[in-house]
Design a protein around this motif. Sequence first.
Motif, PDB file in Angstrom:
ATOM      1  N   GLY A 263      -4.496  -2.013  -4.104  1.00  0.00           N
ATOM      2  CA  GLY A 263      -3.375  -2.506  -3.330  1.00  0.00           C
ATOM      3  C   GLY A 263      -2.173  -2.827  -4.212  1.00  0.00           C
ATOM      4  N   GLY A 264      -1.008  -2.919  -3.572  1.00  0.00           N
ATOM      5  CA  GLY A 264       0.215  -3.246  -4.294  1.00  0.00           C
ATOM      6  C   GLY A 264       1.378  -2.422  -3.779  1.00  0.00           C
ATOM      7  N   LYS A 265       2.529  -2.578  -4.434  1.00  0.00           N
ATOM      8  CA  LYS A 265       3.726  -1.840  -4.040  1.00  0.00           C
ATOM      9  C   LYS A 265       3.809  -0.547  -4.843  1.00  0.00           C
ATOM     10  N   TYR A 266       3.886   0.555  -4.114  1.00  0.00           N
ATOM     11  CA  TYR A 266       4.009   1.885  -4.718  1.00  0.00           C
ATOM     12  C   TYR A 266       5.312   2.514  -4.245  1.00  0.00           C
ATOM     13  N   SER A 267       5.970   3.192  -5.157  1.00  0.00           N
ATOM     14  CA  SER A 267       7.185   3.915  -4.796  1.00  0.00           C
ATOM     15  C   SER A 267       7.044   5.356  -5.242  1.00  0.00           C
ATOM     16  N   PHE A 268       7.591   6.240  -4.432  1.00  0.00           N
ATOM     17  CA  PHE A 268       7.593   7.663  -4.766  1.00  0.00           C
ATOM     18  C   PHE A 268       8.875   8.261  -4.215  1.00  0.00           C
ATOM     19  N   ALA A 269       9.193   9.441  -4.676  1.00  0.00           N
ATOM     20  CA  ALA A 269      10.395  10.126  -4.208  1.00  0.00           C
ATOM     21  C   ALA A 269      10.013  11.506  -3.715  1.00  0.00           C
ATOM     22  N   ILE A 270      10.753  11.962  -2.729  1.00  0.00           N
ATOM     23  CA  ILE A 270      10.625  13.335  -2.259  1.00  0.00           C
ATOM     24  C   ILE A 270      11.992  13.972  -2.460  1.00  0.00           C
TER      25      ILE A 270
ATOM     26  N   LEU B 138       0.728  -1.678  -0.011  1.00  0.00           N
ATOM     27  CA  LEU B 138      -0.634  -1.497   0.471  1.00  0.00           C
ATOM     28  C   LEU B 138      -1.467  -2.749   0.236  1.00  0.00           C
ATOM     29  N   PRO B 139      -2.125  -3.245   1.286  1.00  0.00           N
ATOM     30  CA  PRO B 139      -3.034  -4.383   1.095  1.00  0.00           C
ATOM     31  C   PRO B 139      -4.245  -3.945   0.266  1.00  0.00           C
ATOM     32  N   ASN B 140      -4.857  -4.900  -0.432  1.00  0.00           N
ATOM     33  CA  ASN B 140      -6.093  -4.601  -1.160  1.00  0.00           C
ATOM     34  C   ASN B 140      -7.159  -4.141  -0.178  1.00  0.00           C
ATOM     35  N   HIS B 141      -8.023  -3.280  -0.620  1.00  0.00           N
ATOM     36  CA  HIS B 141      -9.174  -2.790   0.143  1.00  0.00           C
ATOM     37  C   HIS B 141      -8.784  -1.924   1.342  1.00  0.00           C
ATOM     38  N   SER B 142      -7.612  -1.301   1.300  1.00  0.00           N
ATOM     39  CA  SER B 142      -7.228  -0.366   2.369  1.00  0.00           C
ATOM     40  C   SER B 142      -8.069   0.898   2.249  1.00  0.00           C
ATOM     41  N   SER B 143      -8.462   1.439   3.396  1.00  0.00           N
ATOM     42  CA  SER B 143      -9.221   2.687   3.381  1.00  0.00           C
ATOM     43  C   SER B 143      -8.258   3.850   3.115  1.00  0.00           C
TER      44      SER B 143
END
Length: 186
Positions: free
Chosen positions: A45-52, A65-70
């Motif tokens: 979990g955590g904050k992720y950033s990406f670019a398209i 994303l929360p921890n333990h997300s499927s």
Amino acid sequence: SAEVEITNYDEDKLPDAFTLHVKQLATPQINTSKSVKSNDTGIHGGKYSFAIEVNDYSHDFSVNLPNHSSNSEIFSEIANTINNAGVGIRAYLSSAREGMCELNIESIRSGSPSGRNSIFSIYDTQTPDSVQTGLAAYYHLNATSQRPGNAIFEINGERQESASNKFNLNQTLKVTLNAPSDDSFL
């Protein structure tokens, strides 16, 4: 096969009878993630950033994303983020096998722009401090499963290409290519 509709009844511009043979439809670019177990816990979990990058413009995205997300929850969050941005890309989940899921990222536009092999690319820009791999790298989001391609057809035996399956002919006919065909028609 194809459909032809008269859009302008200007007799000077209407073409004579012609044959149309559809060899190949225009296709969008599709990237498909690696296949993962839907209910397994995904990336940390955590904050992720990406670019398209689309048409030489970079669009930044961020998901928390929360921890333990499927994996399916993570894919849904990424898909919703992309779909809500309106940048000419759509994302959706698919299932290749029972209990597995993939994320498909597809260009809305079809065809090969200026002969290039891609319409878009995806890359990571930020990961949580404790994580070294971003979403794009971890899930292989930049893996192209279908390259964009132009429609290829013949009019009166002369090869033509179009980035779209819809085009105008002589400013009088709207042509919609529906499927490749061995038959020509008038």
